[in-house]
Design an enzyme around this catalytic site. Structure first.
Site, mmCIF file in Angstrom:
data_model
loop_
_atom_site.group_PDB
_atom_site.id
_atom_site.type_symbol
_atom_site.label_atom_id
_atom_site.label_comp_id
_atom_site.label_asym_id
_atom_site.label_seq_id
_atom_site.Cartn_x
_atom_site.Cartn_y
_atom_site.Cartn_z
ATOM 1 N N SER B 95 0.803 -1.230 0.000
ATOM 2 C CA SER B 95 0.000 0.000 0.000
ATOM 3 C C SER B 95 0.834 1.278 0.000
ATOM 4 O O SER B 95 0.287 2.364 -0.180
ATOM 5 C CB SER B 95 -0.993 -0.011 1.161
ATOM 6 O OG SER B 95 -0.362 0.336 2.351
ATOM 7 N N LYS B 138 -6.682 4.677 8.478
ATOM 8 C CA LYS B 138 -5.670 5.544 7.878
ATOM 9 C C LYS B 138 -6.144 6.994 7.830
ATOM 10 O O LYS B 138 -5.382 7.930 8.088
ATOM 11 C CB LYS B 138 -5.346 5.059 6.463
ATOM 12 C CG LYS B 138 -4.525 3.767 6.431
ATOM 13 C CD LYS B 138 -4.399 3.247 4.995
ATOM 14 C CE LYS B 138 -3.426 2.074 4.898
ATOM 15 N NZ LYS B 138 -3.385 1.511 3.540
#
Ligand code: CA
Ligand code: CA
Ligand code: CA
Ligand code: CA
Ligand code: CA
Ligand code: CA
Ligand code: CA
Ligand code: CA
Ligand code: CA
Ligand code: CA
Ligand code: CA
Ligand code: CA
Lengths: 190, 190, 190, 190, 190, 190
Positions: B95, B138
């Site tokens: 990611s 996140k």
């Protein structure tokens, strides 16, 4: 995530068929060239057998360069990178062989890949295509993803014949014995 | 420690978003160039998949050098180092892909990164941006750290739409399909 | 064995602070140069994260060669060796970062290290100094060893403020955010 | 087998002292040079820490070549091989450091090693000699083997003072702080 | 899948006999050459012992180049690839030795392999052929696959003599002591 | 299989004695040279200690090239391959040292090995021969295999003296301290 077929605007991108614990899936093999000295890089969380498929694919292209109209210098003066998304998923086994060799042939010849075609099959050094497993699951995944034509090893024809016709309605199958047949079928003329 | 966004006075430093057992966190990807022969060094206690992201990022820049106005010699005559603090924490997964490619693009072009922007997303060799996990955690971490704009994969838009508006108040989201969009958004003109 | 501070007659020798199962300890980072082609050798039973600190330290010096008045050729025409005694003890973690970069800067500039100074802190590629653990134990070990000045990451100031004043009597603390501050503080002019 | 001191007719052969589960033992460090490009080979079933001792020893000699009257080219134009018999026994730890550096110094200078001398001690890159364990057992083995002089780290003097005088009757001890003292003591003039 | 003998239209393809948990099987050893610098690549999920057989085979050909009418430059100016399908099956052991050396000899000389011949046997550096296991199972598999001639190590003759004649009806056996005998028997003149 | 002594028509083939769980056995060490750049290849399923014996053997020959009348260029312009059949059996330990050094000396000098001679013994870099285990079992195997002369380390003489005379009837023993004695005894003049 469940992929769908995307487009064929890039050379080097080929749709393959994978068979995982979760069922069939399509995957994309990407390849690209950059100035270099003939090094082969492999990414995408690939196991040793899948890496060997890429070595075989590149070796096959080298020894058939003339047939494929590739300048032999192309292998010495460029690096080759093969990537199979998605990095979080470990991938292995020989069944991406024809997908990888088609991706590399597309990158080296500059020919795009036919639209809505997918494939699965092991390759050998002399250019044969060997049968693979998980055919039924792979075919269902391909259909779901919008694929219309599928290239399969000749020896897997019997697996298709065991699938109920309704599941494969709208799909065309091409059975092959050799890598040359795959490339003839999958790559578009420039 | 819980980081906050810092500043954008250096090229090559980009804010990423990580998802750990302890929740979301921001992290910094740093890159730098030094005289050399094109070697790529990776530090920061990185796992194999994260290292592959850096290989992909560098390969992407090489094959798009002209588009990005990078002299091709830049890749041959310099070594590239990518570091992700903090060394005590093992890091892995795909990611950080867009964060690494943005860091490298900043180092090679000399363009600084926009202030208070953070990002997360997997990259592929042909330049696509793939969805990643842990979006909610996140985003919360980014807000806490003083981030104002966030670049996310298009396919993660649905994850944002499931977050209560109050948690994302003051954040601007940019959804992308391709690396080019990320670089256009994140790098400032010189 | 319980070390004490020794002397600063050699360039390249810097006193660090370590935190082990047995409590705090001082350690020495040694570095040296010899004719070569820029190879970095690391000895002293070091783990991967500590080896990465040395790679980062060398990369930092390369990209700040001009600022530090180091001839860039110095990196190409010499090999660099970093050793941390004692070989029987495995060592790891990022907290020797500023000690290693100071040792290398001393070797490359020929500047000696200030007497009776010790240090601990993680480094990053762009030159930041990050906080580390075990501060209290490290400080006690430093005092026992005859150290008078200690360089610490700014973010570890709070850890010093929690120590009873009597334990740190006679010690001067320098809190830093960046590697440049460390080198300015620790290296003597020639 | 229980070795005894042999002779000093070869350069590069030095008697060391080892401490094993079975008690103390003497061992021989052998080194030799052959035409090459500066490669270091290590044999004798050596662990990583012992291999690091050999790297340190060679690095020390390189950076003290002038002091030792060794032509710097000697390191570039020859390969170095260090062997410690007996291959069936795994060996590790830093305590052969001074034995290895003496062996290499003998090979590079062509000076033979003094008769009936043995030694033990860890080395560091800057040339210090650090204390080691198993002193009592090592001393008994040395005496049994016909050794008359023993070089030990200064910090191990206290271990000798705890041994009953009768056990060390006839042995002369030399306590050292630095590698230079070892080489001055152990190598004969040509 | 249960293979059958295929054809001998390619150089470098030789039929071997394997013995697995599931019984005997035939396998194909493929080899090919491409422009290069003498590198040997091995694929097909091969274990270390099988890889050593390929190293031995190549070394044997190099040292018998004159006898076999191979230009010595052929080894320096080409890369050699040996592949044994099928990638999903791990393979190991020394018994493919004569199959691999025959495959390489075919590739380097351009001589095709005799039709419907198969073989099994370990090779040594000086060119001897050593006995192998699983003879009965291998023979049955060969017959099933349409093989008519089989090359075996001399020392395995006793294993054939213990098989009921009906099982080996129609098969011709050639017992050999040396690699030269294998090559003479298996390679066709051009 | 239980080997017997074969012949000495090839240079580079030497009979050694091994001691396995199944008792004593003879083995053959084969070596060969081919055009190259001084690389050493080792095959035969060898463990690290046995590989080290080959490194030692080659290093010994390099440093005694003049004594053995070998042109020094021979080591730079050829590759060396050492193989010990049989590949299915893992082999390790230092006791093949003198067998390997004799094999290499035979290959480099072109001198054949004496008929019906076998040997066992560890070697060291300076050329000493050290005692090994399993002497009784090895001797019985040698006799069974048709060996008439056996070279052993001097320190193993006591093991022979403990064997009943009837078992060693017809065998001649040569006890050696140094590699030079082995080579003088085992290699025939050209
Ligand atoms: Ca997927
Ligand atoms: Ca067909
Ligand atoms: Ca953090
Ligand atoms: Ca878009
Ligand atoms: Ca200590
Ligand atoms: Ca500050
Ligand atoms: Ca011993
Ligand atoms: Ca002293
Ligand atoms: Ca099969
Ligand atoms: Ca025969
Ligand atoms: Ca045997
Ligand atoms: Ca003797």
């Amino acid at each position: 995530s469940k992929e769908t077929w995307q487009d064929n605007k890039f050379t080097g991108v080929v749709t393959g068929l994978a068979w995982t614990a979760a069922g069939g899936e399509i995957l994309f093999v990407e390849s690209g060239l950059s100035k270099g000295k003939g090094q082969l890089s492999l990414t995408g969380n690939l196991g040793d057998v899948m890496k060997e498929s890429a070595m075989l694919a590149l070796e096959y292209l080298k020894s058939h360069a003339r047939y494929l109209n590739i300048d032999e210098k192309a292998f010495d003066e460029q690096n080759v990178h093969v990537h199979i998304p998605e990095g979080a998923i470990p991938k292995d086994g020989p069944s991406a062989g024809i997908t990888i060799v088609t991706s590399l042939a597309s990158s080296f010849t500059g020919k795009k890949v036919k639209a809505r075609i997918a494939m699965t099959g092991e390759i050998t050094l002399r250019g044969k295509v060997l049968p693979v497993g998980g055919i039924k699951e792979k075919i269902l995944a391909a259909k779901r993803a919008g694929i219309r034509e599928i290239i399969l090893p000749q020896e897997n024809k019997k697996d298709i014949e065991e699938i109920k016709p309704i599941y494969i309605d709208g799909l065309t199958f091409h059975y092959v014995d050799e890598i040359k047949e795959v490339l003839n079928m999958a790559l578009e003329e420039k």
